[in-house]
Design an enzyme around this catalytic site. Sequence first.
Site, PDB file in Angstrom:
ATOM      1  N   SER A   9       8.031  -9.209 -13.487  1.00  0.00           N
ATOM      2  CA  SER A   9       8.724 -10.422 -13.062  1.00  0.00           C
ATOM      3  C   SER A   9       8.039 -11.039 -11.846  1.00  0.00           C
ATOM      4  O   SER A   9       7.792 -12.254 -11.797  1.00  0.00           O
ATOM      5  CB  SER A   9      10.183 -10.109 -12.756  1.00  0.00           C
ATOM      6  OG  SER A   9      10.753 -11.127 -11.985  1.00  0.00           O
ATOM      7  N   HIS A  45       1.980  -1.651   2.061  1.00  0.00           N
ATOM      8  CA  HIS A  45       1.839  -2.442   3.280  1.00  0.00           C
ATOM      9  C   HIS A  45       1.753  -3.935   2.997  1.00  0.00           C
ATOM     10  O   HIS A  45       2.505  -4.700   3.592  1.00  0.00           O
ATOM     11  CB  HIS A  45       0.725  -1.951   4.208  1.00  0.00           C
ATOM     12  CG  HIS A  45       0.844  -2.670   5.505  1.00  0.00           C
ATOM     13  ND1 HIS A  45       1.745  -2.316   6.470  1.00  0.00           N
ATOM     14  CD2 HIS A  45       0.293  -3.829   5.911  1.00  0.00           C
ATOM     15  CE1 HIS A  45       1.715  -3.208   7.442  1.00  0.00           C
ATOM     16  NE2 HIS A  45       0.836  -4.136   7.137  1.00  0.00           N
ATOM     17  N   HIS A  62      -1.774   3.522   8.202  1.00  0.00           N
ATOM     18  CA  HIS A  62      -0.934   3.738   9.390  1.00  0.00           C
ATOM     19  C   HIS A  62       0.415   4.348   9.000  1.00  0.00           C
ATOM     20  O   HIS A  62       1.165   4.765   9.875  1.00  0.00           O
ATOM     21  CB  HIS A  62      -0.762   2.459  10.227  1.00  0.00           C
ATOM     22  CG  HIS A  62      -0.103   1.319   9.512  1.00  0.00           C
ATOM     23  ND1 HIS A  62      -0.363   0.019   9.818  1.00  0.00           N
ATOM     24  CD2 HIS A  62       0.804   1.284   8.511  1.00  0.00           C
ATOM     25  CE1 HIS A  62       0.353  -0.776   9.043  1.00  0.00           C
ATOM     26  NE2 HIS A  62       1.078  -0.021   8.240  1.00  0.00           N
ATOM     27  N   THR A 117      -0.675 -12.712  14.527  1.00  0.00           N
ATOM     28  CA  THR A 117       0.779 -12.809  14.661  1.00  0.00           C
ATOM     29  C   THR A 117       1.130 -13.436  16.007  1.00  0.00           C
ATOM     30  O   THR A 117       2.031 -14.280  16.101  1.00  0.00           O
ATOM     31  CB  THR A 117       1.427 -11.420  14.540  1.00  0.00           C
ATOM     32  OG1 THR A 117       0.881 -10.760  13.402  1.00  0.00           O
ATOM     33  CG2 THR A 117       2.928 -11.527  14.370  1.00  0.00           C
ATOM     34  N   LYS A 137       0.805 -17.112  15.924  1.00  0.00           N
ATOM     35  CA  LYS A 137       1.955 -17.764  15.323  1.00  0.00           C
ATOM     36  C   LYS A 137       3.118 -17.870  16.299  1.00  0.00           C
ATOM     37  O   LYS A 137       3.725 -18.920  16.452  1.00  0.00           O
ATOM     38  CB  LYS A 137       2.409 -16.990  14.078  1.00  0.00           C
ATOM     39  CG  LYS A 137       1.470 -17.190  12.930  1.00  0.00           C
ATOM     40  CD  LYS A 137       2.012 -16.559  11.680  1.00  0.00           C
ATOM     41  CE  LYS A 137       1.441 -17.227  10.459  1.00  0.00           C
ATOM     42  NZ  LYS A 137       1.998 -18.539  10.191  1.00  0.00           N
TER      43      LYS A 137
HETATM   44 CU   LIG Z   1       2.297  -0.841   6.968  1.00  0.00          CU
END
Ligand SMILES: [Cu+2]
Length: 528
Positions: free
Chosen positions: A172, A256, A305, A331, A334
């Site tokens: 899907s 991840h 990680h 990040t 942002k």
């Molecule tokens: Cu991760």
Amino acid sequence: MSSTTHEAHHGHDDHHHAPYGITRWLFTTNHKDLGVLYMTFGLLMFFIGGAMAMVIRAELFQPGYNLVDPYFFNQMTTMHALVMIFGAVMPALTGLANWLVPVQIGAPDMALPRVNNWAFWLLPAGFVLLLATLFMPGGGPAAGWTMYPPLVLQLGDAFPFLIFAVHILGISSIMGSINIVATILNMRAPGMTLMKMPLFVWTWLITGFLMIAVMPVLAGAVTMLLTDQYFGTSFFDAAGGGDPVMFQHIFWFFGHPEVYILILPAFGIVSAILPTFSRKPLFGYSSMVYATAAIAFLSFIVWAHHMFTVGLPLAGQLFFMFATMLVAVPTGVKIFNWMATMWRGSMSFETPMLFAIAFVILFTVGGLSGVMLALAPVDLQYHDTYFVVAHFHYVLVSGTVFAIMAGVYYWLPKWTGHMYDERLGKWHFWVSTISVNVLFFPQHFLGLAGMPRRIPDYALQFAEFNMISSIGGFVFGFSQLLFVWIIIKCVRGGEKASDQVWDGAQGLEWTLPSPAPYHSFETPPVVR
Ligand SMILES: [Cu+2]
Ligand code: HEM
């Protein structure tokens, strides 16, 4: 974002009546209908997954085995996660994409409308199967949503059903994302270049590629589990020359990027809302696009990680530690751009804006604890503790879920033609925001003090913080009933919404009447 001219659709909303009755919803290929179906399904699953979370928090209200048996507790943590990720958040975001992407790029519909119908209806099928496992001999999946072998192989009759359900949900998602990518690349109105697309469209284009890349990896991993169990292979069985740690590598190569699939579209929503209520254009549009792409790229090289404690070679630990910390750079770009968008804007604080601001702040809290977890040496202490639970719920609940709620309030008047009840909306916001912090903030302390995750009982010294956390959880859970009530009320009626709805709103969707006609942009608008 560029402004537009268009004449084509005003006043023609009565030309095409929407089909009615149950067949409208079963057979629809209309992107708005499917958007509504997806979002309604997501909301339903949010409550089912939420009920499971309440069972967990009720059991953890006090130390000791109080309410449910430990095996059922494990089924609840596992199913809660699967339902929230694949049932609530992904469908809600896909629903927003269905409704908004065509309208934001000036297209009449999605590129593959029948695929769209199928992609949606696979979801209820998959979840009936998944939830049915709870009633099978041996119970439902209880080895965590990560399905690590060999533990997951101890599951009873539910095992092949779990894997079949994951396959259906994966198919899907792949169908849905192929459709979104095809729509964005092929159906843009004349003049809508890639770098003029609203950021929500950009984040979904990138998310679409992520999904197409990683869902097959998950399918492969669970298929290998299946053949290990029933067909004599030993991919993950050391006795036959396999390696259970290899499952973790394959799983997290999917897992991840998956968490970025859950967060990138949320970035897009917030990037639409903050400029509107700051009455300023988004700061650093192109850097937002590049930052999104950079995050998506990095998401593929940080998977281990999650595996610092399995005994990786030192060089591996160092690589994954630094690669993970690198994600903080785009990040950060942002977060600073969002702050710069609000800086010296004429801000107003309607409900969508409140949720968007809370997103920026609380997502940052989740991001910072993420940087802490990225440090290989200290992760040895935090791994599989409540610190991790606090971290990802800050990102997923006060992050993604808040962004979805912000988006629902923001676009609801466009969908229904009515303004929602602003007073109730503010109540919903404040109760949710306070309770979500009462719920998840103490879990940081629990984790640092050593409380393991995925356990039904705990040592006495963790009692107070668990009780506080559970109280926050119940308040948060019940306050979501308010959200449903506000939506129902808004669908039923209310103050008439104007076409632009919000006075700072920019973009093609706001050039349509409210509610938007069943077919929009049959003649493409011209984007300058
Ligand atoms: Cu991760
Ligand atoms: C809305 C309120 C929510 C509450 C009260 C809540 C609560 C919980 C609790 C109590 C656990 C069990 C932790 C443990 O024992 O290890 C848990 C696990 C988890 N939750 Fe949530 N949750 C919520 C929303 C969400 C959402 C929206 C998502 C994802 C989109 C999510 C994803 C997960 C995941 C991935 C796990 C880990 C399950 C595992 O250990 O396999 N949760 N949650």
